[in-house]
Scaffold this motif. Structure first.
Motif, PDB file in Angstrom:
ATOM      1  N   TYR A 104       0.803  -1.221   0.000  1.00 28.92           N
ATOM      2  CA  TYR A 104       0.000   0.000   0.000  1.00 28.92           C
ATOM      3  C   TYR A 104       0.837   1.271   0.000  1.00 28.92           C
ATOM      4  O   TYR A 104       0.349   2.351   0.333  1.00 28.92           O
ATOM      5  CB  TYR A 104      -0.960  -0.020   1.198  1.00 28.92           C
ATOM      6  CG  TYR A 104      -2.024  -1.074   1.039  1.00 28.92           C
ATOM      7  CD1 TYR A 104      -3.130  -0.858   0.223  1.00 28.92           C
ATOM      8  CD2 TYR A 104      -1.899  -2.311   1.662  1.00 28.92           C
ATOM      9  CE1 TYR A 104      -4.088  -1.836   0.055  1.00 28.92           C
ATOM     10  CE2 TYR A 104      -2.867  -3.299   1.496  1.00 28.92           C
ATOM     11  CZ  TYR A 104      -3.955  -3.053   0.693  1.00 28.92           C
ATOM     12  OH  TYR A 104      -4.910  -4.024   0.507  1.00 28.92           O
ATOM     13  N   GLY A 105       2.103   1.161  -0.381  1.00 23.36           N
ATOM     14  CA  GLY A 105       2.971   2.330  -0.502  1.00 23.36           C
ATOM     15  C   GLY A 105       3.414   2.907   0.835  1.00 23.36           C
ATOM     16  O   GLY A 105       3.785   4.075   0.921  1.00 23.36           O
ATOM     17  N   GLU A 106       3.401   2.113   1.853  1.00 26.15           N
ATOM     18  CA  GLU A 106       3.826   2.558   3.181  1.00 26.15           C
ATOM     19  C   GLU A 106       5.063   1.767   3.586  1.00 26.15           C
ATOM     20  O   GLU A 106       5.561   0.935   2.834  1.00 26.15           O
ATOM     21  CB  GLU A 106       2.700   2.350   4.208  1.00 26.15           C
ATOM     22  CG  GLU A 106       1.413   3.071   3.868  1.00 26.15           C
ATOM     23  CD  GLU A 106       1.524   4.590   3.848  1.00 26.15           C
ATOM     24  OE1 GLU A 106       2.496   5.146   4.408  1.00 26.15           O
ATOM     25  OE2 GLU A 106       0.633   5.240   3.279  1.00 26.15           O
ATOM     26  N   ARG A 107       5.575   2.060   4.781  1.00 25.67           N
ATOM     27  CA  ARG A 107       6.730   1.316   5.251  1.00 25.67           C
ATOM     28  C   ARG A 107       6.622   1.053   6.744  1.00 25.67           C
ATOM     29  O   ARG A 107       5.943   1.785   7.469  1.00 25.67           O
ATOM     30  CB  ARG A 107       8.030   2.042   4.915  1.00 25.67           C
ATOM     31  CG  ARG A 107       8.187   3.380   5.573  1.00 25.67           C
ATOM     32  CD  ARG A 107       9.432   4.127   5.025  1.00 25.67           C
ATOM     33  NE  ARG A 107       9.506   5.433   5.619  1.00 25.67           N
ATOM     34  CZ  ARG A 107      10.123   5.715   6.764  1.00 25.67           C
ATOM     35  NH1 ARG A 107      10.754   4.774   7.415  1.00 25.67           N
ATOM     36  NH2 ARG A 107      10.126   6.939   7.247  1.00 25.67           N
ATOM     37  N   THR A 122       3.878   3.683   8.565  1.00 27.59           N
ATOM     38  CA  THR A 122       3.532   5.020   8.079  1.00 27.59           C
ATOM     39  C   THR A 122       2.129   4.999   7.509  1.00 27.59           C
ATOM     40  O   THR A 122       1.629   3.959   7.072  1.00 27.59           O
ATOM     41  CB  THR A 122       4.515   5.479   6.977  1.00 27.59           C
ATOM     42  OG1 THR A 122       4.454   4.552   5.886  1.00 27.59           O
ATOM     43  CG2 THR A 122       5.934   5.603   7.499  1.00 27.59           C
ATOM     44  N   LEU A 123       1.487   6.153   7.506  1.00 27.37           N
ATOM     45  CA  LEU A 123       0.151   6.314   6.910  1.00 27.37           C
ATOM     46  C   LEU A 123       0.147   7.561   6.054  1.00 27.37           C
ATOM     47  O   LEU A 123      -0.606   8.499   6.273  1.00 27.37           O
ATOM     48  CB  LEU A 123      -0.921   6.407   8.027  1.00 27.37           C
ATOM     49  CG  LEU A 123      -1.065   5.181   8.909  1.00 27.37           C
ATOM     50  CD1 LEU A 123      -2.027   5.462  10.049  1.00 27.37           C
ATOM     51  CD2 LEU A 123      -1.530   3.988   8.095  1.00 27.37           C
ATOM     52  N   ASN A 124       0.996   7.581   5.060  1.00 27.39           N
ATOM     53  CA  ASN A 124       1.167   8.751   4.215  1.00 27.39           C
ATOM     54  C   ASN A 124       0.131   8.859   3.102  1.00 27.39           C
ATOM     55  O   ASN A 124      -0.071   9.925   2.549  1.00 27.39           O
ATOM     56  CB  ASN A 124       2.568   8.758   3.581  1.00 27.39           C
ATOM     57  CG  ASN A 124       3.633   8.886   4.637  1.00 27.39           C
ATOM     58  OD1 ASN A 124       3.460   9.598   5.617  1.00 27.39           O
ATOM     59  ND2 ASN A 124       4.732   8.180   4.458  1.00 27.39           N
ATOM     60  N   ARG A 125      -0.490   7.774   2.726  1.00 30.86           N
ATOM     61  CA  ARG A 125      -1.424   7.801   1.610  1.00 30.86           C
ATOM     62  C   ARG A 125      -2.815   8.096   2.071  1.00 30.86           C
ATOM     63  O   ARG A 125      -3.316   7.859   3.061  1.00 30.86           O
ATOM     64  CB  ARG A 125      -1.402   6.468   0.877  1.00 30.86           C
ATOM     65  CG  ARG A 125      -0.037   6.255   0.250  1.00 30.86           C
ATOM     66  CD  ARG A 125      -0.031   4.991  -0.510  1.00 30.86           C
ATOM     67  NE  ARG A 125      -0.026   5.402  -1.918  1.00 30.86           N
ATOM     68  CZ  ARG A 125      -0.278   4.600  -2.884  1.00 30.86           C
ATOM     69  NH1 ARG A 125      -0.584   3.368  -2.657  1.00 30.86           N
ATOM     70  NH2 ARG A 125      -0.219   4.995  -4.128  1.00 30.86           N
TER      71      ARG A 125
END
Length: 125
Positions: A104-107, A122-125
């Protein structure tokens, strides 16, 4: 109870006189429903006098009964097996969580090598 390194640090701090009390959530440590806590510490007088003086005493009996039943059911061997199982599964969980985060594009964030019970994503999206 979930991390032997943290338990060791708490024990050392108690021996050095750096801890008055430790509050543990029973749902996270003893597999019972949310709502209970255990207050413990090296100074019996502090627990009996200071803590009890500030506590109103109107709590439900349910969390105490839940913990009692769980401890009777598990016993010492059951609690030891739970800790050992958590240690065995920690790498699997961390790897699976990291794969989901990447998908989901996080790390997965580094919470420190000595902390084996906390994970952050992370919750950047």
């Amino acid at each position: 109870l979930q991390c032997s390194k943290i338990c060791h640090k708490i024990n050392m701090a108690c021996r050095n006189g750096q801890v008055d009390a430790v509050v543990q959530s029973t749902d996270k440590n003893l597999l019972v429903p949310v709502g209970g806590a255990i207050i413990a510490g090296p100074n019996k007088r502090f627990i009996e006098e200071e803590i009890s003086r500030t506590y109103s005493g109107r709590a439900s009996m349910s969390p105490i009964l839940d913990v009692f039943i769980t401890l009777i059911h598990l016993g010492k061997n059951g609690l030891t097996e739970l800790r050992e199982r958590r240690i065995r599964l920690i790498t699997y969980f961390q790897t699976a969580l990291e794969k989901i985060a990447i998908k989901y594009g996080e790390r997965l964030l580094d919470t420190g090598q000595k902390n084996t019970i906390s994970f952050a994503v992370t919750l950047n999206r």
